[in-house]
Design an enzyme around this catalytic site. Structure first.
Site, PDB file in Angstrom:
ATOM      1  N   ARG A   1     110.543 -60.804  -6.108  1.00 25.17           N
ATOM      2  CA  ARG A   1     111.912 -60.408  -6.412  1.00 25.17           C
ATOM      3  C   ARG A   1     112.708 -61.691  -6.576  1.00 25.17           C
ATOM      4  O   ARG A   1     113.429 -62.133  -5.698  1.00 25.17           O
ATOM      5  CB  ARG A   1     112.511 -59.542  -5.300  1.00 25.17           C
ATOM      6  CG  ARG A   1     111.876 -58.171  -5.183  1.00 25.17           C
ATOM      7  CD  ARG A   1     112.438 -57.087  -6.064  1.00 25.17           C
ATOM      8  NE  ARG A   1     111.839 -56.922  -7.365  1.00 25.17           N
ATOM      9  CZ  ARG A   1     111.804 -55.746  -8.023  1.00 25.17           C
ATOM     10  NH1 ARG A   1     112.259 -54.652  -7.487  1.00 25.17           N
ATOM     11  NH2 ARG A   1     111.299 -55.688  -9.232  1.00 25.17           N
TER      12      ARG A   1
ATOM     13  N   PHE B   1     108.800 -58.109 -15.203  1.00 29.39           N
ATOM     14  CA  PHE B   1     107.997 -58.327 -13.989  1.00 29.39           C
ATOM     15  C   PHE B   1     106.840 -57.343 -13.855  1.00 29.39           C
ATOM     16  O   PHE B   1     105.828 -57.651 -13.251  1.00 29.39           O
ATOM     17  CB  PHE B   1     108.887 -58.241 -12.739  1.00 29.39           C
ATOM     18  CG  PHE B   1     109.669 -56.961 -12.643  1.00 29.39           C
ATOM     19  CD1 PHE B   1     110.864 -56.816 -13.329  1.00 29.39           C
ATOM     20  CD2 PHE B   1     109.206 -55.890 -11.895  1.00 29.39           C
ATOM     21  CE1 PHE B   1     111.589 -55.624 -13.265  1.00 29.39           C
ATOM     22  CE2 PHE B   1     109.918 -54.704 -11.811  1.00 29.39           C
ATOM     23  CZ  PHE B   1     111.107 -54.570 -12.514  1.00 29.39           C
TER      24      PHE B   1
ATOM     25  N   TYR C   1     109.048 -21.809 -16.108  1.00 28.40           N
ATOM     26  CA  TYR C   1     109.695 -22.812 -16.963  1.00 28.40           C
ATOM     27  C   TYR C   1     111.179 -22.875 -16.642  1.00 28.40           C
ATOM     28  O   TYR C   1     111.769 -23.951 -16.606  1.00 28.40           O
ATOM     29  CB  TYR C   1     109.496 -22.476 -18.450  1.00 28.40           C
ATOM     30  CG  TYR C   1     110.002 -23.596 -19.328  1.00 28.40           C
ATOM     31  CD1 TYR C   1     109.190 -24.693 -19.604  1.00 28.40           C
ATOM     32  CD2 TYR C   1     111.310 -23.596 -19.818  1.00 28.40           C
ATOM     33  CE1 TYR C   1     109.659 -25.753 -20.360  1.00 28.40           C
ATOM     34  CE2 TYR C   1     111.785 -24.656 -20.575  1.00 28.40           C
ATOM     35  CZ  TYR C   1     110.965 -25.730 -20.845  1.00 28.40           C
ATOM     36  OH  TYR C   1     111.435 -26.789 -21.586  1.00 28.40           O
TER      37      TYR C   1
ATOM     38  N   LYS D   1     111.796 -42.638  -2.493  1.00 30.44           N
ATOM     39  CA  LYS D   1     112.030 -43.498  -1.323  1.00 30.44           C
ATOM     40  C   LYS D   1     112.413 -42.627  -0.125  1.00 30.44           C
ATOM     41  O   LYS D   1     111.561 -41.985   0.476  1.00 30.44           O
ATOM     42  CB  LYS D   1     113.114 -44.527  -1.640  1.00 30.44           C
ATOM     43  CG  LYS D   1     112.635 -45.675  -2.526  1.00 30.44           C
ATOM     44  CD  LYS D   1     112.646 -45.356  -3.974  1.00 30.44           C
ATOM     45  CE  LYS D   1     112.557 -46.577  -4.869  1.00 30.44           C
ATOM     46  NZ  LYS D   1     112.403 -46.219  -6.285  1.00 30.44           N
TER      47      LYS D   1
ATOM     48  N   ASP E   1     124.144 -45.158  -5.988  1.00 32.23           N
ATOM     49  CA  ASP E   1     122.686 -45.245  -6.080  1.00 32.23           C
ATOM     50  C   ASP E   1     122.184 -44.973  -4.667  1.00 32.23           C
ATOM     51  O   ASP E   1     122.165 -45.856  -3.814  1.00 32.23           O
ATOM     52  CB  ASP E   1     122.257 -46.619  -6.585  1.00 32.23           C
ATOM     53  CG  ASP E   1     120.738 -46.746  -6.642  1.00 32.23           C
ATOM     54  OD1 ASP E   1     120.039 -45.902  -6.042  1.00 32.23           O
ATOM     55  OD2 ASP E   1     120.237 -47.697  -7.265  1.00 32.23           O
TER      56      ASP E   1
ATOM     57  N   PHE F   1     120.322 -53.855  -9.731  1.00 31.12           N
ATOM     58  CA  PHE F   1     118.922 -53.458  -9.585  1.00 31.12           C
ATOM     59  C   PHE F   1     118.323 -53.454 -10.982  1.00 31.12           C
ATOM     60  O   PHE F   1     119.012 -53.146 -11.966  1.00 31.12           O
ATOM     61  CB  PHE F   1     118.743 -52.100  -8.892  1.00 31.12           C
ATOM     62  CG  PHE F   1     117.283 -51.819  -8.688  1.00 31.12           C
ATOM     63  CD1 PHE F   1     116.554 -52.536  -7.764  1.00 31.12           C
ATOM     64  CD2 PHE F   1     116.613 -50.905  -9.490  1.00 31.12           C
ATOM     65  CE1 PHE F   1     115.180 -52.361  -7.625  1.00 31.12           C
ATOM     66  CE2 PHE F   1     115.237 -50.717  -9.354  1.00 31.12           C
ATOM     67  CZ  PHE F   1     114.527 -51.444  -8.429  1.00 31.12           C
ATOM     68  N   THR F   2     117.042 -53.785 -11.068  1.00 32.38           N
ATOM     69  CA  THR F   2     116.381 -54.008 -12.367  1.00 32.38           C
ATOM     70  C   THR F   2     116.612 -52.863 -13.360  1.00 32.38           C
ATOM     71  O   THR F   2     117.182 -53.060 -14.432  1.00 32.38           O
ATOM     72  CB  THR F   2     114.868 -54.224 -12.144  1.00 32.38           C
ATOM     73  OG1 THR F   2     114.364 -53.127 -11.382  1.00 32.38           O
ATOM     74  CG2 THR F   2     114.610 -55.518 -11.395  1.00 32.38           C
TER      75      THR F   2
HETATM   76  N1  F0G Z   1     117.610 -47.807  -7.631  1.00 31.29           N
HETATM   77  C1  F0G Z   1     117.027 -48.481  -6.627  1.00 31.29           C
HETATM   78  C2  F0G Z   1     117.871 -49.123  -5.583  1.00 31.29           C
HETATM   79  C3  F0G Z   1     115.626 -48.594  -6.595  1.00 31.29           C
HETATM   80  O1  F0G Z   1     115.062 -49.258  -5.597  1.00 31.29           O
HETATM   81  C4  F0G Z   1     114.859 -47.982  -7.617  1.00 31.29           C
HETATM   82  C5  F0G Z   1     113.408 -48.124  -7.639  1.00 31.29           C
HETATM   83  C6  F0G Z   1     115.522 -47.285  -8.632  1.00 31.29           C
HETATM   84  C7  F0G Z   1     116.894 -47.210  -8.596  1.00 31.29           C
HETATM   85  C8  F0G Z   1     114.771 -46.632  -9.768  1.00 31.29           C
HETATM   86  O2  F0G Z   1     114.095 -45.514  -9.340  1.00 31.29           O
HETATM   87  O3  F0G Z   1     111.680 -46.099  -9.654  1.00 31.29           O
HETATM   88  O4  F0G Z   1     112.402 -43.739  -9.289  1.00 31.29           O
HETATM   89  O5  F0G Z   1     112.880 -44.870 -11.428  1.00 31.29           O
HETATM   90  N2  F0G Z   1     112.807 -49.012  -6.990  1.00 31.29           N
HETATM   91  C9  F0G Z   1     111.392 -49.222  -6.928  1.00 31.29           C
HETATM   92  C10 F0G Z   1     111.107 -50.366  -5.997  1.00 31.29           C
HETATM   93  C11 F0G Z   1     110.712 -49.362  -8.239  1.00 31.29           C
HETATM   94  O6  F0G Z   1     109.935 -50.732  -5.854  1.00 31.29           O
HETATM   95  O7  F0G Z   1     112.046 -50.889  -5.386  1.00 31.29           O
HETATM   96  P1  F0G Z   1     112.685 -45.038  -9.966  1.00 31.29           P
END
Ligand code: F0G
Length: 460
Positions: free
Chosen positions: A384, A451, A74, A260, A217, A126-127
């Site tokens: 997108r 989305f 843990y 990624k 990021d 970014f979303t």
């Molecule tokens: N920042 C970037 C540039 C991303 O592409 C993503 C995730 C995140 C932050 C968030 O990270 O998913 O681990 O919580 N991108 C995915 C995509 C969802 O399909 O581009 P996460």
């Protein structure tokens, strides 16, 4: 003698996962059940899955072996210390707070650093990043160069920050209301476009002058480094590893989705050089993610990330990773398909506005195109465009992004060149019948990150 010998992947396949083939009739049924949203398809019903490069990577035998070395204590897992050491050595950051994935880190950093009414500039939104900034009371401001919004521009560093836009924002709202600028490497929403080191150095100088932090990021930092090595003066002889280290050193904090670049299926972290932010994040992580030495990750997963980080900066790996994306993009260009150029690092982005010029933005061209590509061949891609952009929190209006894209995203080390050929040919077949394609409309719209779970139906 051949002029330029082909490259090939620096690995061989040891285990395979069979995939199901489907008929067009079946796919018409599946996409209808999924509300014409590729996120709602069952993975079993997908032939070639190019929805995302996130968590879809194939791990190496070294990483799988690393899983067996998981220390599932843990507190104080050996794998945490390995990861912490790796992050210092490869990315330069002093302090590590592991999280279950990238958005866990975005949540904590936004809550710690942003106060109500703040402005948060970034090189395109970014979303999940923007949502967490807004939830913390901040307002995102796009300071990326104009070329990033132009699908025809061949600018080699479309991820660069427009320093005039940044200066104007500082003059307008005051540096005290800008907690940080968020810099993504290999900017996802711009099409996987890189930021240059010279631009980042200039931004550092500007931020130092006004005492503004830089948040990185770093989800696809090694991919960005590949383009710097390839395109930026003075970096041709530097390794990806050296370039990655230099990028990170120019920033103060980082959020990472290890799913990624780091070649794993789950994981993320927050990293920082700032003691105060570190202490606050350590306090917060126990509420939302888990103890500060695992943050929602199993010990074995932290081990796989540590090994994946080292593999991600190998020059041969990156050459074949980006090389495969370039291969697909070049085939599409040869077939006359409108895509974003230069081709990005993690996928090819189809220009849905040019692909389906008869559809208005309200007829959701990118959502429609993603659904048609699935129907055509079982290839899964992602919207997108306006659907991903969501609505303005204050006015309730749709955000209307200039770009209306379909992302054809390539998982790392998963598919072969033959898969890429099938993908290119299926997109060309949709292109040939594009005039008969009608748009979509919402039938269900979730409040956050719509989305992912929205449902649609075809317009008559
Ligand atoms: N920042 C970037 C540039 C991303 O592409 C993503 C995730 C995140 C932050 C968030 O990270 O998913 O681990 O919580 N991108 C995915 C995509 C969802 O399909 O581009 P996460």
């Amino acid at each position: 003698m051949v002029e330029k010998r082909s490259w090939a992947e620096p690995w061989k396949i040891k285990m395979v996962e069979p995939i199901k083939m489907t008929t067009k009739e079946e796919r018409l049924e599946y996409i209808k059940e999924a509300g014409y949203n590729t996120f709602l398809l069952k993975s079993e019903d997908v032939y070639i899955d190019l929805l995302t490069d996130s968590g879809t990577n194939a791990m190496s035998d070294r990483q799988w072996a690393g899983l067996m070395m998981g220390d599932e204590a843990y507190a104080g897992s050996r794998n945490f210390y390995h990861l912490e050491k790796t992050i210092k050595e490869y990315y330069s950051y002093k302090h590590l707070i592991p999280t279950h994935q990238g958005r866990g880190a975005e949540h904590m950093l936004s809550q710690i650093m942003i106060k109500e009414g703040d402005y948060v500039p970034g090189n395109m939104y970014f979303t999940t990043t923007r949502l967490h900034q807004e939830l913390a009371g901040g307002k995102f401001v796009d300071v990326i160069v104009d070329e990033a919004h132009d699908t025809e521009s061949l600018h080699p560093f479309k991820g660069d920050v427009d320093l005039n836009k940044m200066q104007n924002l500082i003059d307008k709202v005051g540096a005290e209301n800008i907690p940080y600028v968020c810099i993504a490497t290999a900017v996802n929403m711009a099409g996987g476009q890189p930021i240059s080191l010279s631009n980042l150095k200039d931004l550092r100088k500007l931020c130092d002058k006004y005492n503004i932090d830089i948040v990185h990021d770093m989800t696809r930092v090694a991919e960005n480094a590949y383009f710097i090595q390839d395109r930026e003066d003075g970096y041709a002889d530097k390794s990806i590893k050296e370039i990655v280290y230099e990028i990170c050193s120019l920033t103060d904090h980082a959020t990472m989705s290890s799913k990624k670049d780091a070649l794993v299926n789950i994981g993320g972290f927050l990293a920082t050089n700032n003691e105060d932010v570190f202490v606050k994040a350590q306090n917060m992580v126990v509420m939302y993610e888990g103890l500060h030495t695992y943050g929602g990750m199993a010990g074995r997963d932290m081990e796989a990330v540590a090994i994946g980080i080292k593999e991600s900066v190998e020059d041969d790996h990156m050459k074949s990773r980006v090389g495969q994306v370039l291969y697909l993009g070049e085939r599409l260009i040869d077939m006359g398909i409108p895509i974003i150029q230069p081709i990005g690092s993690h996928g090819v982005f189809l220009d849905a506005k040019k692909f389906l010029p008869h559809l208005t933005q309200d007829e959701l061209p990118a959502q429609t195109l993603a659904s048609e590509i699935y129907i055509e061949s079982g290839v899964r891609t992602m919207e997108r465009g306006i659907v991903s952009a969501g609505r303005n929190k204050e006015t309730g209006e749709h955000y209307r992004p200039a770009l209306e894209l379909v992302r054809v995203t390539i998982p790392r080390r998963v598919y072969t060149q033959a898969h890429m050929d099938v993908v290119a040919e299926s997109i060309a077949d949709v292109f040939a019948r594009r005039d008969n394609i009608k748009g979509l409309k919402f039938t269900y719209e979730p409040e956050y990150l719509r989305f992912f779970q929205a449902r649609f139906e075809p317009l008559q």
